[in-house]
Design a protein around this motif. Structure first.
Motif, PDB file in Angstrom:
ATOM      1  N   LEU A   1       0.575  -1.277   0.220  1.00 28.59           N
ATOM      2  CA  LEU A   1      -0.004  -0.054   0.043  1.00 28.59           C
ATOM      3  C   LEU A   1       1.040   1.271   0.225  1.00 28.59           C
ATOM      4  O   LEU A   1       0.945   1.867  -0.938  1.00 28.59           O
ATOM      5  CB  LEU A   1      -1.031  -0.252   1.318  1.00 28.59           C
ATOM      6  CG  LEU A   1      -2.593  -1.438   1.350  1.00 28.59           C
ATOM      7  CD1 LEU A   1      -2.423  -1.364   2.068  1.00 28.59           C
ATOM      8  CD2 LEU A   1      -2.638  -0.806   0.338  1.00 28.59           C
ATOM      9  N   LEU A   2       1.927   1.327   0.495  1.00 30.89           N
ATOM     10  CA  LEU A   2       3.127   2.019   0.746  1.00 30.89           C
ATOM     11  C   LEU A   2       3.481   2.642  -0.700  1.00 30.89           C
ATOM     12  O   LEU A   2       3.290   3.304  -1.342  1.00 30.89           O
ATOM     13  CB  LEU A   2       3.913   2.170   1.539  1.00 30.89           C
ATOM     14  CG  LEU A   2       4.015   2.554   3.060  1.00 30.89           C
ATOM     15  CD1 LEU A   2       4.996   2.106   4.508  1.00 30.89           C
ATOM     16  CD2 LEU A   2       3.475   3.395   3.682  1.00 30.89           C
ATOM     17  N   GLU A   3       3.917   1.302  -1.425  1.00 29.52           N
ATOM     18  CA  GLU A   3       4.095   1.338  -2.932  1.00 29.52           C
ATOM     19  C   GLU A   3       3.250   1.373  -3.727  1.00 29.52           C
ATOM     20  O   GLU A   3       3.722   2.613  -4.734  1.00 29.52           O
ATOM     21  CB  GLU A   3       5.472  -0.218  -3.273  1.00 29.52           C
ATOM     22  CG  GLU A   3       6.463  -0.505  -2.842  1.00 29.52           C
ATOM     23  CD  GLU A   3       6.224  -2.487  -2.324  1.00 29.52           C
ATOM     24  OE1 GLU A   3       5.451  -2.766  -2.903  1.00 29.52           O
ATOM     25  OE2 GLU A   3       7.371  -2.957  -1.597  1.00 29.52           O
ATOM     26  N   SER A   4       1.911   1.223  -3.589  1.00 29.16           N
ATOM     27  CA  SER A   4       1.539   2.005  -4.965  1.00 29.16           C
ATOM     28  C   SER A   4       0.947   3.407  -4.697  1.00 29.16           C
ATOM     29  O   SER A   4      -0.330   3.588  -4.763  1.00 29.16           O
ATOM     30  CB  SER A   4       0.210   1.130  -4.486  1.00 29.16           C
ATOM     31  OG  SER A   4      -1.001   1.369  -3.491  1.00 29.16           O
ATOM     32  N   GLY A   5       1.364   4.298  -3.191  1.00 30.81           N
ATOM     33  CA  GLY A   5       0.552   5.587  -3.450  1.00 30.81           C
ATOM     34  C   GLY A   5      -0.469   5.214  -2.157  1.00 30.81           C
ATOM     35  O   GLY A   5      -1.309   6.312  -2.271  1.00 30.81           O
ATOM     36  N   VAL A   6      -0.885   4.504  -1.988  1.00 34.39           N
ATOM     37  CA  VAL A   6      -2.212   4.519  -1.868  1.00 34.39           C
ATOM     38  C   VAL A   6      -2.237   5.017   0.237  1.00 34.39           C
ATOM     39  O   VAL A   6      -3.013   5.883   0.712  1.00 34.39           O
ATOM     40  CB  VAL A   6      -3.169   3.019  -1.127  1.00 34.39           C
ATOM     41  CG1 VAL A   6      -4.215   2.756  -0.515  1.00 34.39           C
ATOM     42  CG2 VAL A   6      -3.737   2.834  -2.666  1.00 34.39           C
ATOM     43  N   LEU A   7      -0.754   4.376   0.847  1.00 37.11           N
ATOM     44  CA  LEU A   7      -1.017   4.805   1.989  1.00 37.11           C
ATOM     45  C   LEU A   7       0.323   5.816   1.609  1.00 37.11           C
ATOM     46  O   LEU A   7       1.020   5.713   0.789  1.00 37.11           O
ATOM     47  CB  LEU A   7      -0.189   4.384   3.060  1.00 37.11           C
ATOM     48  CG  LEU A   7      -1.521   2.965   3.522  1.00 37.11           C
ATOM     49  CD1 LEU A   7      -0.969   2.049   4.376  1.00 37.11           C
ATOM     50  CD2 LEU A   7      -2.544   3.736   3.964  1.00 37.11           C
ATOM     51  N   GLY A   8       0.568   6.790   3.177  1.00 35.86           N
ATOM     52  CA  GLY A   8       1.885   7.896   2.923  1.00 35.86           C
ATOM     53  C   GLY A   8       1.817   7.654   4.514  1.00 35.86           C
ATOM     54  O   GLY A   8       1.237   7.282   5.418  1.00 35.86           O
TER      55      GLY A   8
ATOM     56  N   VAL B   1      -1.691   7.274   6.894  1.00 37.69           N
ATOM     57  CA  VAL B   1      -2.449   7.896   6.541  1.00 37.69           C
ATOM     58  C   VAL B   1      -3.009   7.350   5.184  1.00 37.69           C
ATOM     59  O   VAL B   1      -1.822   7.001   4.445  1.00 37.69           O
ATOM     60  CB  VAL B   1      -2.315   9.436   5.960  1.00 37.69           C
ATOM     61  CG1 VAL B   1      -3.469  10.343   5.952  1.00 37.69           C
ATOM     62  CG2 VAL B   1      -1.522   9.606   7.693  1.00 37.69           C
ATOM     63  N   VAL B   2      -4.198   7.368   4.784  1.00 38.74           N
ATOM     64  CA  VAL B   2      -4.516   6.728   3.772  1.00 38.74           C
ATOM     65  C   VAL B   2      -4.416   8.619   2.298  1.00 38.74           C
ATOM     66  O   VAL B   2      -5.418   8.609   2.990  1.00 38.74           O
ATOM     67  CB  VAL B   2      -6.078   6.794   3.704  1.00 38.74           C
ATOM     68  CG1 VAL B   2      -6.821   6.248   2.331  1.00 38.74           C
ATOM     69  CG2 VAL B   2      -5.856   5.104   4.458  1.00 38.74           C
TER      70      VAL B   2
ATOM     71  N   VAL C   1       5.351  11.354   1.956  1.00 42.30           N
ATOM     72  CA  VAL C   1       5.061  11.550   3.535  1.00 42.30           C
ATOM     73  C   VAL C   1       4.007  13.013   3.090  1.00 42.30           C
ATOM     74  O   VAL C   1       3.868  13.909   2.508  1.00 42.30           O
ATOM     75  CB  VAL C   1       7.034  11.840   3.878  1.00 42.30           C
ATOM     76  CG1 VAL C   1       6.679  12.840   5.022  1.00 42.30           C
ATOM     77  CG2 VAL C   1       7.963  11.086   3.624  1.00 42.30           C
ATOM     78  N   GLN C   2       3.814  12.795   4.432  1.00 40.98           N
ATOM     79  CA  GLN C   2       2.884  14.336   4.177  1.00 40.98           C
ATOM     80  C   GLN C   2       3.373  15.044   5.590  1.00 40.98           C
ATOM     81  O   GLN C   2       3.930  14.595   7.213  1.00 40.98           O
ATOM     82  CB  GLN C   2       1.946  13.609   5.420  1.00 40.98           C
ATOM     83  CG  GLN C   2       0.388  14.236   5.740  1.00 40.98           C
ATOM     84  CD  GLN C   2      -0.951  14.610   5.628  1.00 40.98           C
ATOM     85  OE1 GLN C   2      -1.063  13.259   6.489  1.00 40.98           O
ATOM     86  NE2 GLN C   2      -1.497  13.948   4.979  1.00 40.98           N
ATOM     87  N   ASP C   3       3.942  16.742   5.071  1.00 43.93           N
ATOM     88  CA  ASP C   3       4.218  17.596   6.529  1.00 43.93           C
ATOM     89  C   ASP C   3       3.254  17.640   7.452  1.00 43.93           C
ATOM     90  O   ASP C   3       1.528  17.012   7.389  1.00 43.93           O
ATOM     91  CB  ASP C   3       5.362  18.258   5.339  1.00 43.93           C
ATOM     92  CG  ASP C   3       4.238  19.417   5.287  1.00 43.93           C
ATOM     93  OD1 ASP C   3       2.446  19.469   5.475  1.00 43.93           O
ATOM     94  OD2 ASP C   3       4.081  20.298   4.195  1.00 43.93           O
ATOM     95  N   GLU C   4       4.106  18.883   7.973  1.00 47.38           N
ATOM     96  CA  GLU C   4       2.825  18.817   9.299  1.00 47.38           C
ATOM     97  C   GLU C   4       1.671  19.191   9.205  1.00 47.38           C
ATOM     98  O   GLU C   4       1.125  19.951   9.666  1.00 47.38           O
ATOM     99  CB  GLU C   4       3.795  19.923  10.063  1.00 47.38           C
ATOM    100  CG  GLU C   4       4.740  18.976  10.872  1.00 47.38           C
ATOM    101  CD  GLU C   4       6.097  19.415   9.848  1.00 47.38           C
ATOM    102  OE1 GLU C   4       6.004  20.154   8.920  1.00 47.38           O
ATOM    103  OE2 GLU C   4       6.857  18.525  10.195  1.00 47.38           O
TER     104      GLU C   4
END
Length: 148
Positions: free
Chosen positions: A54-61, A70-71, A134-137
């Motif tokens: 899911l991380l590799e596909s970009g579904v999750l970050g 995070v989805v 990756v999601q920032d603040e």
């Protein structure tokens, strides 16, 4: 009397600077171990088998601040599987929080829990492959680049 006051102030200043140095040098031992930590790490390894694709596909970050999942792309998850994904993310979040809490406890500093979470998140970001999100603040997303 002035001499005694001078000596006391000098000792006080010296003890203050020594304690500040001791505090600055004190850092958590991230390699502490316990049966609880072993159990949490094993649980997280098992979860990662499902999380990695899911991380590799970009579904999750991953949130930059604490490493939580995070989805990022809900459309990448069939509606019938979203509840299962939510349960997986919640379990991973609980395990990470428990791991950080246990490491802080074993170091004798429960107040270090947030710092330990940040350290783990930074390490995860450094080790994650290019292309993961990756999601920032502020909630902004960016893909990790090869040089990051």
């Amino acid at each position: 009397m002035k001499k005694l006051l001078y000596v006391m102030l000098t000792l006080l200043a010296l003890s203050f600077s020594m304690s500040r140095e001791a505090i600055a040098q004190e850092a958590p031992d991230m390699r502490v171990n316990s049966p609880v930590i072993n159990e949490l790490r094993e649980s997280m390894r098992t979860q990662f088998v499902q999380i990695k694709p899911l991380l590799e596909s970009g579904v999750l970050g991953m949130k930059m601040i604490d490493g939580s999942l995070v989805v990022r792309d809900p459309a990448g998850v069939p509606v019938a599987e979203r509840q299962k994904l939510s349960a997986l993310i919640n379990a991973n979040t609980r395990d990470k929080a428990a791991l950080y809490r246990e490491i802080a406890r074993l170091n004798g500093h429960p107040e270090w829990e947030a710092d330990i979470a940040e350290t783990f998140a930074r390490t995860m970001r450094e080790k994650m492959p290019a292309g993961w999100w990756v999601q920032d603040e502020n909630g902004n997303w960016a893909q990790k680049k090869a040089a990051d």
